[in-house]
Design a protein around this motif. Structure first.
Motif, mmCIF file in Angstrom:
data_model
loop_
_atom_site.group_PDB
_atom_site.id
_atom_site.type_symbol
_atom_site.label_atom_id
_atom_site.label_comp_id
_atom_site.label_asym_id
_atom_site.label_seq_id
_atom_site.Cartn_x
_atom_site.Cartn_y
_atom_site.Cartn_z
ATOM 1 N N CYS A 62 0.829 -1.211 0.000
ATOM 2 C CA CYS A 62 0.000 0.000 0.000
ATOM 3 C C CYS A 62 0.866 1.264 0.000
ATOM 4 C CB CYS A 62 -0.923 -0.001 1.207
ATOM 5 S SG CYS A 62 -1.899 -1.503 1.358
ATOM 6 N N GLU A 94 -0.113 -4.338 6.398
ATOM 7 C CA GLU A 94 -1.225 -5.095 6.978
ATOM 8 C C GLU A 94 -1.428 -6.451 6.303
ATOM 9 O OE1 GLU A 94 -2.604 -3.408 9.506
ATOM 10 O OE2 GLU A 94 -3.832 -5.129 10.061
ATOM 11 N N CYS A 130 -0.835 2.466 4.559
ATOM 12 C CA CYS A 130 -1.399 1.227 5.084
ATOM 13 C C CYS A 130 -1.740 1.402 6.570
ATOM 14 C CB CYS A 130 -0.414 0.085 4.881
ATOM 15 S SG CYS A 130 -1.178 -1.539 5.040
ATOM 16 N N ASP A 131 -2.739 0.644 6.993
ATOM 17 C CA ASP A 131 -3.430 0.881 8.270
ATOM 18 C C ASP A 131 -2.572 1.452 9.400
ATOM 19 O OD1 ASP A 131 -5.265 -0.479 6.747
ATOM 20 O OD2 ASP A 131 -5.785 -1.913 8.295
ATOM 21 N N HIS A 202 -3.529 2.400 -1.122
ATOM 22 C CA HIS A 202 -4.000 1.541 -0.032
ATOM 23 C C HIS A 202 -5.431 1.094 -0.303
ATOM 24 C CE1 HIS A 202 -6.340 4.878 1.602
ATOM 25 N NE2 HIS A 202 -5.270 5.642 1.655
ATOM 26 N N CYS A 203 -5.964 0.267 0.589
ATOM 27 C CA CYS A 203 -7.304 -0.303 0.408
ATOM 28 C C CYS A 203 -8.316 0.791 0.086
ATOM 29 C CB CYS A 203 -7.736 -1.049 1.665
ATOM 30 S SG CYS A 203 -6.824 -2.569 1.917
ATOM 31 N N ALA A 209 -7.277 2.023 6.653
ATOM 32 C CA ALA A 209 -6.384 2.984 6.007
ATOM 33 C C ALA A 209 -7.154 4.235 5.574
ATOM 34 C CB ALA A 209 -5.688 2.340 4.814
HETATM 35 FE FE1 FES Z 1 -2.744 -1.853 3.394
HETATM 36 FE FE2 FES Z 1 -5.410 -2.450 3.482
HETATM 37 S S1 FES Z 1 -3.688 -3.796 3.418
HETATM 38 S S2 FES Z 1 -4.440 -0.538 3.590
#
Ligand code: FES
Length: 581
Positions: A62, A94, A130-131, A202-203, A209
């Motif tokens: 991400c 993550e 990322c988170d 990212h997601c 995130a």
């Molecule tokens: Fe990185 Fe979801 S895995 S933001």
């Protein structure tokens, strides 16, 4: 520019000059080694030194574009007369990191804190995506309290599969249940791998995130628009450049994090989290961050401030759209404007651009009302995170109302207990497991100490025999967290956790549990004498033998306190009195 900002750059000596401005042996050392990178001498003569705190790593996909993003930040720093110096910190991916990235959030925050404090920098740009890379950087930087600005990496483009949108994480949970119930083949499932994540970023659901990127913006810690611009959109690079320019002025104005991260800013973030249908993980991260800046913030603030707040955003996992659609609809400024007009915003909260949050968003347009709803006709009513208490969670537990099934928010049923996540996976597919749709699935030993690291396993997959019957949701209770991309009637963060001797440790299969979310109640219907005898039999899990896990278990606070370390709460400032030689 706000009149409240004091321009002090004419009279204030820059922090970096304590290294580079020295006319002695140590000054020689501080400058000379840096010159091996080819920096001309005049760069050391009083330009604001801007640290660019980079969480780039190929193991954090991400954040895989962050080297390029950092170059745009540097452009902006140079344009404003600063001297950018990029430095790496621990990156938490993550999707890859075992046993859970959360185990290392506090470690990464320590890396950030000490890297900032120990080095010659006057201001900091935090590159987050990322988170856990967002809270760890915010927490570490807050404990130093230099002028600091956040820049998120931006979400991926929408996933596309079989002609439909496919959201990060959310799609995985949905499709894997379809495979388990026989509605989807494994071939189709694996074909979706390449379709879900097809660009940098990212997601792109409202997972942790995107939630935390929105929190950064709602807190006032980034320039407006930070949360939703896709990673690959040229405007993300423009924002990076503007962020680089802005941090130089923030150093000149001595605009520190502690002036942004006020109680009002946190209250804005809590309400914004309700309005976007944000992740329950924001509860833990915001409490931990507040602890670093000395702002009192507790679990009940989330219920009190979020209570009655509507969800305005129609986005997965609570709705149907994705972050790319959110950006085209106007992004977070459009949501914050609605909040402000609905009385849900402290309008005077200062932000990093020197303006109040209201000045930043009061004219924000919205281009799609099916994505961003108006305050008076929200996407969902009463959608804040509810804090439950009762005999099963005396220190609290949380449930994300917007992602739960309304018919299960009041429910009474028998417990089906799993002692650990391994126990769960060993038995959940067993056709003879005594479970039906009225059961309450209980998972123990997945909290901060128990896992350790408080994994995102609270959204337990349903038993296949119930999926085949068409059951789509059940009440699930644990001391774990849940991915922000997940959904369901899932009670999380039960405190105290089982491994700390909380009542969760004492639940047996067959016990009756009552969930009454409207009344904020979570009860274990077992008499005190029975519980006392079970408590007498209970013993805590053994400490990990060595290393980080041992330190973690010895010092981690419970979820309702933000799961920070007891010795990290608070701030040490940025002063280091001693030279290194
Ligand atoms: Fe990185 Fe979801 S895995 S933001």
């Amino acid at each position: 520019m706000s009149a409240s900002l004091q321009r002090t750059h004419a009279s204030r000596k820059l922090r970096s000059q304590e290294w580079f401005g020295r006319q002695d042996r140590d000054g020689f050392i501080y400058r000379s080694w840096m010159k091996n990178q080819g920096w001309p001498h005049d760069l050391f003569e009083g330009r604001p030194v801007i640290g660019i705190c980079n969480t780039w790593s190929e193991l954090t996909p991400c954040n895989g574009h962050f080297r390029e993003l950092a170059e745009f930040v540097k452009r902006g720093v140079w344009q404003a007369g600063g001297f950018p110096l990029e430095f790496p910190v621990m990156s938490l991916g993550e999707s890859q990191l075992r046993p859970t990235a959360m185990l290392f959030r506090n470690l990464a925050s320590m890396d950030v804190e000490e890297s900032i404090r120990g080095n010659p920098m006057d201001g900091v740009v935090l590159l987050m995506g990322c988170d856990k890379t967002t809270p760890s950087l915010l927490m570490g930087a807050a404990s130093c309290d230099l002028p600091t600005i956040g820049l998120s990496g931006g979400p991926m483009l929408s996933g596309k599969f079989h002609g439909c949108d496919l959201g990060s994480g959310t799609g995985v949970w949905q499709m894997s249940e379809q495979v388990r119930s026989g509605q989807m083949t494994r071939e189709e499932f694996f074909a979706a791998e390449s379709c879900m994540h097809r660009s940098k970023g990212h997601c792109m659901t409202m997972g942790t995130a995107s939630t935390m990127a929105s929190m950064v913006e709602a807190l006032g810690m980034s320039l407006p628009g930070n949360a939703a611009i896709p990673a690959v959109d040229a405007r993300r690079n423009t924002l990076a450049q503007l962020t680089g320019r802005r941090i130089v002025q923030m150093v000149n104005d001595d605009l520190r994090m502690s002036r942004i991260l006020t109680r009002e800013a946190f209250e804005n973030a809590i309400r914004a989290n309700a309005a976007i249908g944000g992740s329950t993980n924001a509860v833990i991260h915001l409490i931990a961050l507040a602890g670093r800046v000395g702002v009192p913030l507790c679990l009940d603030d989330f219920d009190r401030l979020g209570n009655g707040m509507p969800c305005l955003l129609n986005i997965q996992p609570s709705g149907k759209y994705l972050m790319e659609d959110f950006f085209y609809a106007g992004g977070l400024p459009a949501v914050l404007r609605e909040l402000g007009e609905g009385g849900g915003l402290h309008r005077d909260a200062l932000t990093v651009n020197g303006e109040t949050i209201w000045a930043n968003v009061k004219d924000a347009p919205c281009w799609n009302r099916d994505v961003v709803h108006i305050f008076k006709q929200p996407f969902k009513e009463n959608a804040g995170i509810a804090v439950l208490r009762g005999s099963l969670a005396p220190d609290g537990a949380v449930i994300k109302i917007s992602a739960a099934s309304p018919h299960l928010l009041r429910h009474r049923g028998p417990a089906v207990v799993f002692e650990s996540i391994e126990d769960f996976y060993a038995r959940i597919n067993d056709e003879s497991l005594p479970v039906d749709e009225n059961s309450v699935m209980v998972l123990k030993n997945c909290g901060p100490r128990g896992y350790p690291g408080m994994a995102e396993v609270g959204n337990m997959p349903l038993p296949p025999k119930l999926l085949r019957k068409g059951v789509a949701d059940m009440v699930r209770i644990s001391d774990a967290r849940m991915s922000g991309t997940a959904y369901g009637t899932v009670v999380l963060h039960a405190c105290p956790e089982a491994a700390a001797g909380g009542p969760l440790a004492l639940v047996h299969s067959g016990d009756t549990i009552t969930l009454d979310a409207p009344k904020r109640l979570l009860q274990l219907e077992v008499d005190e004498r029975t519980l006392a005898s079970r408590r007498a039999q209970w013993s805590p899990p053994p400490l990990p033998a060595r290393g980080w896990e041992r330190l973690y278990v010895q010092h981690v606070l419970q979820a309702h306190q933000g799961a920070d370390f007891d010795f990290l709460v608070g701030s040490s400032g940025a002063k280091v009195a001693r030279d290194s030689h």
